[in-house]
Design a protein around this motif. Sequence first.
Motif, PDB file in Angstrom:
ATOM      1  N   ALA A 160       0.834  -1.199   0.000  1.00 63.12           N
ATOM      2  CA  ALA A 160       0.000   0.000   0.000  1.00 63.12           C
ATOM      3  C   ALA A 160       0.869   1.249   0.000  1.00 63.12           C
ATOM      4  CB  ALA A 160      -0.929   0.012   1.213  1.00 63.12           C
ATOM      5  N   ARG A 161       0.449   2.231  -0.770  1.00 58.76           N
ATOM      6  CA  ARG A 161       1.107   3.546  -0.798  1.00 58.76           C
ATOM      7  C   ARG A 161       0.319   4.492   0.092  1.00 58.76           C
ATOM      8  NH1 ARG A 161       3.437   8.012  -0.541  1.00 58.76           N
ATOM      9  NH2 ARG A 161       4.579   8.945  -2.302  1.00 58.76           N
ATOM     10  N   VAL A 162       0.984   5.051   1.095  1.00 63.59           N
ATOM     11  CA  VAL A 162       0.329   5.938   2.046  1.00 63.59           C
ATOM     12  C   VAL A 162       0.730   7.379   1.753  1.00 63.59           C
ATOM     13  CG1 VAL A 162      -0.034   6.471   4.482  1.00 63.59           C
ATOM     14  CG2 VAL A 162       0.404   4.107   3.775  1.00 63.59           C
ATOM     15  N   GLY A 163      -0.254   8.276   1.624  1.00 59.45           N
ATOM     16  CA  GLY A 163       0.072   9.674   1.385  1.00 59.45           C
ATOM     17  C   GLY A 163      -0.965  10.374   0.540  1.00 59.45           C
ATOM     18  N   SER A 182      -3.965   2.533  -2.547  1.00 58.90           N
ATOM     19  CA  SER A 182      -3.426   3.718  -1.883  1.00 58.90           C
ATOM     20  C   SER A 182      -4.270   4.052  -0.661  1.00 58.90           C
ATOM     21  CB  SER A 182      -3.388   4.906  -2.840  1.00 58.90           C
ATOM     22  OG  SER A 182      -4.687   5.256  -3.273  1.00 58.90           O
ATOM     23  N   LEU A 183      -3.609   4.564   0.363  1.00 60.11           N
ATOM     24  CA  LEU A 183      -4.259   4.933   1.616  1.00 60.11           C
ATOM     25  C   LEU A 183      -3.989   6.400   1.906  1.00 60.11           C
ATOM     26  CD1 LEU A 183      -3.109   1.882   3.795  1.00 60.11           C
ATOM     27  CD2 LEU A 183      -5.214   2.067   2.447  1.00 60.11           C
ATOM     28  N   ARG A 184      -5.008   7.117   2.303  1.00 56.62           N
ATOM     29  CA  ARG A 184      -4.835   8.527   2.627  1.00 56.62           C
ATOM     30  C   ARG A 184      -3.920   8.713   3.834  1.00 56.62           C
ATOM     31  NH1 ARG A 184      -5.143  13.642   0.535  1.00 56.62           N
ATOM     32  NH2 ARG A 184      -5.389  15.135   2.227  1.00 56.62           N
ATOM     33  N   SER A 185      -4.058   7.835   4.830  1.00 59.39           N
ATOM     34  CA  SER A 185      -3.222   7.920   6.031  1.00 59.39           C
ATOM     35  C   SER A 185      -3.020   6.541   6.607  1.00 59.39           C
ATOM     36  CB  SER A 185      -3.863   8.837   7.075  1.00 59.39           C
ATOM     37  OG  SER A 185      -5.001   8.215   7.649  1.00 59.39           O
ATOM     38  N   PHE A 186      -2.132   6.439   7.595  1.00 58.10           N
ATOM     39  CA  PHE A 186      -1.872   5.151   8.237  1.00 58.10           C
ATOM     40  C   PHE A 186      -3.088   4.642   9.000  1.00 58.10           C
ATOM     41  CE2 PHE A 186       2.636   6.558   7.885  1.00 58.10           C
ATOM     42  CZ  PHE A 186       3.118   5.443   7.203  1.00 58.10           C
TER      43      PHE A 186
END
Length: 489
Positions: A160-163, A182-186
Motif C-alpha cells: 500500500a502507498r500511504v500519502g 493507496s491509503l490517505r493515512s496510516f
Amino acid sequence: VHRVEFPRHGIVRLVGSRKKREDQRAQPGDDVFVYPSNAGVDNKMLSVLQAFADSLSPTLAGSREHPAVSPLDLSALTRVSSVMEGLNEGQRDAFVQICADRATDCVQGPPGTGKSMMLCAIVRAAVESGLRVGVAAFTHTAVDNVLSQLAVESADGTVARVGASKKIRADLYPEGWLKRNSLRSFRNAHAERVLGATTHAWLLADAPPPVDLMIVDEAGQVPAYMSNALGTRAQRTLCLGDHRQLPPVLKASHADLEAVDMFSLRLDHDTPMLEMQYRMNRTIQSWSSMRYYDGRLYPHASNADRDVLRGCTHELIGESPVRLEAHAFKSQHHANFGEAGLVADQVQAFLSSGLDVDQVGVIAPHRMHNSAILQVLQQRLGVDEGSKVHVDTVERFQGQQKEAIVLALGIGGEAATSKESVDFVGDARRLNVAVTRARSRFSCFANKDLQTRVSGNAGRPGGGAEELRGFLDWCASGAAVQREGAAPI
C-alpha cells in the motif's frame, strides 16, 4: 526546542528551553529543517523530536550511552532462494551481510548499481518470511520508484502507498493500482504487508502501524536528526543510499557535525558497496568511479560499450561519449541565454540523429537557467515539443537516467569569479549525480571565464574550483581520469 545537534553516532541533542522563548524570531543557526515552506510541518516535527528527547533525555543530552537493543534477526531472509537468484554476486554478498550481521544496517549503492532492485529483493524476502515491512524515503518520487516496482508483482492488498494522492507519481504505477492500493493515512491500514510513505509521514503520524523492518531508501537525503526517531518505528532499520550523491538540503551550515544525513551517520568501514553498474558506458563512468568510488565501480558487459549514437556524423555529436563546449556568453541573474542557445543546438542535434525526446535530458544547477533553456527550446521546437524535453536541476534528476545528458553550468562573467557560485556548481555531489544520469552521451557547456577561474586554482586544495577544474579537464579530454582516490565529501 530551537536547534538539533548530533554530537556523535547514535546521539541526537535538542538545544533549547522548556520555557517559551521571549523572542520567537529565528536566530542564526536555529533552523535546520528541510523545505521550511510549511511551518506547521516543522513545528510538528519539533514536537516529535522533543517527545523523543523527553523519553530518552539522558541519552539525547549525551550524558550516558543508550542501552543496546537487540535488532531483528534477518538471517532467514537469505534462505528465500527465489529472491537470491535474481541478484548478482555483489548484491547477494551485501544481502547476506546485512541479514547475517546485526551490526551492519546499511548498503551503499552508487549510481546504476541496482540498489532499488536489491531493496525490492529484501522486501520480498521479508514478506515471504512473515514480516511486515515499512518503506520510507525523504521524497515522494523516491518512495514511488520503489513501491511501483513492488506493485507490478504483488497481489492487491499486499502493498500500500500511504500519502496525499496529489503528490504521488501515479505515472509510475500500473494502471488502476493506486485506486485499489493507496491509503490517505496510516489510520486506514489493516492487513497490508508492505507500507510505503515518506519519512515525514512515518514520523508525523499520530500512531503509525507497527512494522518489523523499516527500509529507508536514498538515506543520504534524509536529515540525520530523523535517524533515531525513525528507528523507533520498527524492530530494525536498514538504510540504502550513497553519501557521494545529493545530501539533505538544510537551512543552516553544520560543518562541525559528524554527519548531516542518515546514511553517513550509520556508515562504517564494514558497510558493503555495490560495485557493478548497469547504466553508463565505461567512458562516462570513469570520472565518478575514480573520483568518488576509488576505482571500484565497473560496468556490466551489457553496457560497457553502450553508445546508441555510435557512427553519428553530426558535427555537434562526434565520436567521443563525453564532450565539452566552452563559450564566451555571460550570465545574468543565474540565467545565460547565449548558453541556452548552444544547449538547444545540442538537443536538436540529438533529436535529428535519431534520439526520441524522452531520451534526452538537460541539467542546470540554477532554476533561472533552466527556465531560459526551456524558453529557447520552446521557441525552436514549438511549445508542445519543447516542453517535452526534460530540463531540470540536479536535485530533481537524482534517480533518473537518459541516453544523452547535457549539463549547462550557466555561470559566466562576474558570476564565474564568485567563490560562492563556483562552489555551488562545482559541488562534488552535484557533479557526480549530473554525469551519472547519462547512459550513452554526456555534454557539458561552460563559460571560458569559469574555466580560467578554476584553472587558476591548480595546486590549491579543496573547494568547488578544484573539483570543477578536474571535471572540466576530464570533459575536454573525453578520457578516463587518473586514479587519485575518492574526493573528500
